[in-house]
Scaffold this motif. Structure first.
Motif, PDB file in Angstrom:
ATOM      1  N   LYS A   1      -1.452   0.266  -0.493  1.00 23.46           N
ATOM      2  CA  LYS A   1      -1.107   1.682  -0.640  1.00 23.46           C
ATOM      3  C   LYS A   1      -2.292   2.547  -1.027  1.00 23.46           C
ATOM      4  O   LYS A   1      -2.588   3.545  -0.347  1.00 23.46           O
ATOM      5  N   GLN A   2      -3.003   2.224  -2.093  1.00 21.91           N
ATOM      6  CA  GLN A   2      -4.071   3.107  -2.553  1.00 21.91           C
ATOM      7  C   GLN A   2      -5.184   3.205  -1.524  1.00 21.91           C
ATOM      8  O   GLN A   2      -5.709   4.301  -1.256  1.00 21.91           O
ATOM      9  N   ALA A   3      -5.537   2.089  -0.917  1.00 24.37           N
ATOM     10  CA  ALA A   3      -6.594   2.110   0.096  1.00 24.37           C
ATOM     11  C   ALA A   3      -6.177   2.972   1.290  1.00 24.37           C
ATOM     12  O   ALA A   3      -6.992   3.721   1.850  1.00 24.37           O
ATOM     13  N   ARG A   4      -4.909   2.883   1.659  1.00 28.38           N
ATOM     14  CA  ARG A   4      -4.415   3.682   2.779  1.00 28.38           C
ATOM     15  C   ARG A   4      -4.390   5.173   2.430  1.00 28.38           C
ATOM     16  O   ARG A   4      -4.743   6.020   3.254  1.00 28.38           O
ATOM     17  N   LEU A   5      -3.973   5.489   1.221  1.00 32.40           N
ATOM     18  CA  LEU A   5      -3.949   6.897   0.810  1.00 32.40           C
ATOM     19  C   LEU A   5      -5.354   7.489   0.860  1.00 32.40           C
ATOM     20  O   LEU A   5      -5.536   8.646   1.273  1.00 32.40           O
ATOM     21  N   ASP A   6      -6.340   6.701   0.466  1.00 35.35           N
ATOM     22  CA  ASP A   6      -7.718   7.181   0.514  1.00 35.35           C
ATOM     23  C   ASP A   6      -8.178   7.374   1.959  1.00 35.35           C
ATOM     24  O   ASP A   6      -8.802   8.384   2.298  1.00 35.35           O
TER      25      ASP A   6
ATOM     26  N   TRP B   1       2.438   6.564   5.750  1.00 34.89           N
ATOM     27  CA  TRP B   1       1.149   5.885   5.817  1.00 34.89           C
ATOM     28  C   TRP B   1       1.239   4.455   5.295  1.00 34.89           C
ATOM     29  O   TRP B   1       0.353   3.644   5.536  1.00 34.89           O
ATOM     30  N   VAL B   2       2.326   4.151   4.582  1.00 36.94           N
ATOM     31  CA  VAL B   2       2.467   2.822   3.975  1.00 36.94           C
ATOM     32  C   VAL B   2       3.782   2.218   4.460  1.00 36.94           C
ATOM     33  O   VAL B   2       4.838   2.397   3.858  1.00 36.94           O
ATOM     34  N   SER B   3       3.739   1.511   5.569  1.00 37.94           N
ATOM     35  CA  SER B   3       4.936   0.921   6.153  1.00 37.94           C
ATOM     36  C   SER B   3       5.379  -0.298   5.356  1.00 37.94           C
ATOM     37  O   SER B   3       4.630  -0.841   4.525  1.00 37.94           O
ATOM     38  N   MET B   4       6.617  -0.747   5.626  1.00 38.51           N
ATOM     39  CA  MET B   4       7.143  -1.938   4.971  1.00 38.51           C
ATOM     40  C   MET B   4       6.226  -3.124   5.214  1.00 38.51           C
ATOM     41  O   MET B   4       5.794  -3.372   6.341  1.00 38.51           O
ATOM     42  N   GLY B   5       5.906  -3.838   4.144  1.00 40.72           N
ATOM     43  CA  GLY B   5       5.010  -4.982   4.237  1.00 40.72           C
ATOM     44  C   GLY B   5       3.566  -4.625   3.959  1.00 40.72           C
ATOM     45  O   GLY B   5       2.704  -5.506   3.888  1.00 40.72           O
ATOM     46  N   LYS B   6       3.277  -3.311   3.797  1.00 33.07           N
ATOM     47  CA  LYS B   6       1.904  -2.866   3.560  1.00 33.07           C
ATOM     48  C   LYS B   6       1.741  -2.272   2.157  1.00 33.07           C
ATOM     49  O   LYS B   6       0.728  -1.621   1.871  1.00 33.07           O
ATOM     50  N   GLU B   7       2.715  -2.512   1.298  1.00 35.90           N
ATOM     51  CA  GLU B   7       2.713  -1.858  -0.008  1.00 35.90           C
ATOM     52  C   GLU B   7       1.475  -2.198  -0.840  1.00 35.90           C
ATOM     53  O   GLU B   7       1.001  -1.361  -1.628  1.00 35.90           O
ATOM     54  N   ASP B   8       0.936  -3.399  -0.659  1.00 37.59           N
ATOM     55  CA  ASP B   8      -0.221  -3.788  -1.451  1.00 37.59           C
ATOM     56  C   ASP B   8      -1.495  -3.050  -0.992  1.00 37.59           C
ATOM     57  O   ASP B   8      -2.528  -3.095  -1.667  1.00 37.59           O
TER      58      ASP B   8
END
Length: 338
Positions: free
Chosen positions: A235-240, A226-233
């Motif tokens: 992460k929490q929003a994506r997990l939600d 769910w968190v591809s390279m370049g999207k680490e910042d």
């Protein structure tokens, strides 16, 4: 015109099938084909970190009798001072093919437009076509055929994997379903391209938000991080946002009884997939990882052969045209003399 492989629908259904056939042959006889003997060099360029892509291309090029030239853009002029087109013009004089794992699709397109050697997309933000060749090879090994199979991709529909599944799966005549939150749907133009290709091959594409609807009766279930390279910042929003899209035993229970599970790796265990699924009896991820080697070898060999055929045909046409011009000129001179 030079053939490149920048996105999955650069291949027709027949061409895709031919490459998979060749991959099966190369897997059965790993060192039996040496189209890069010389050794010829292939430039393999990395903007992003890699395990499977780096190893499979390095080993595969060596298996084909060639020399892999691994280049990091962080330590090359392509990393800042030089355009992709200028780099392409230099590399084509020294290597037989260019493989690039990068961010923007536009850079790959610029490089391909300015070189006479094949350019291969080893991953971009939009597509992951080499991975899809490996996935299709793996599905064919385990399911027997591709056409008519139903594959469900669960998670980030805007990811390169989801978008490549829409194009490659449709090309193979598969029924591709993508389940993703509405704000992470695939690009509308990619869906449209998938629909056009599916209309030609008898496949279909479907984008939904309900993972259960996508998985219902599916032959293959696929997910990716769910968190591809370049999207680490993010992460929490994506997990939600992706809560509810995890592939677990309960979701797999909606698939066909003999359905298989796939993941291109690396996996964030416990997030997009549970350990029970990824390590369970339906998982074929290790075959999938190995098949990167065989599929990419077949792709390189196919591209080299296709471009050699085009070059030979161009030379033959030019020779015929020159001969025709010479004959016409001789006839004209003879007539004038007479």
């Amino acid at each position: 015109m030079t053939r490149h492989f920048l996105r999955d629908d650069d291949l027709s259904q027949a061409e895709q099938s031919a490459i998979l056939d060749l991959a099966e042959q190369m897997k059965a006889d790993r060192w039996g084909s040496k189209p890069l003997a010389g050794p010829q060099s292939v430039a393999v360029i990395f903007d992003k970190s890699s395990t499977r892509t780096r190893v499979s291309f390095h080993v595969g090029i060596s298996d084909l009798g060639g020399s892999p030239l691994i280049i990091s853009t962080a330590n090359s002029q392509l990393g800042g001072k030089e355009t992709p087109s200028d780099t392409a013009r230099v590399l084509e004089r020294m290597v037989s093919a260019i493989v690039w794992r990068t961010y923007g699709q536009a850079g790959l397109e610029e490089m391909a437009a300015n070189t006479s050697v094949p350019v291969v997309n080893a991953l971009s933000d939009d597509f992951h076509p080499c991975q899809l060749l490996a996935d299709l090879l793996t599905i064919r090994e385990h399911r027997g055929t591709l056409a008519g199979q139903t594959v469900a991709f669960i998670g980030d529909g805007a990811s390169n994997m989801a978008q490549s599944y829409l194009l490659a799966g449709a090309t193979a005549g598969m029924h591709v379903r993508v389940a993703a939150p509405a704000e992470f749907s695939p690009a509308a133009e990619v869906v449209a391209d998938g629909e056009r290709r599916a209309a030609e091959t008898g496949g279909s594409v479907l984008v939904v938000t309900d993972p259960v609807a996508a998985v219902a009766g599916a032959d293959v279930v696929v997910t990716d991080t769910w968190v591809s390279m370049g999207k680490e910042d993010e992460k929490q929003a994506r997990l939600d946002t992706f809560n509810g899209y995890r592939v677990d035993d309960a979701l797999m229970a909606h698939a066909a009884d003999d359905a298989v599970f796939m993941h291109c790796l690396p996996a964030d265990r416990g997030y997009e997939v549970t350990a029970e699924v990824i390590d369970g009896p339906r998982s074929i991820i290790w075959d999938e990882a190995e098949n990167r080697l065989h599929a990419q070898k077949a792709l390189l060999a196919w591209l080299l052969a296709a471009n050699a055929t085009t070059a030979n045909a161009t030379t033959a046409n030019a020779t015929t045209a020159n001969a025709s011009t010479a004959t016409t000129a001789t006839a004209t001179t003879a007539t004038a003399t007479a």
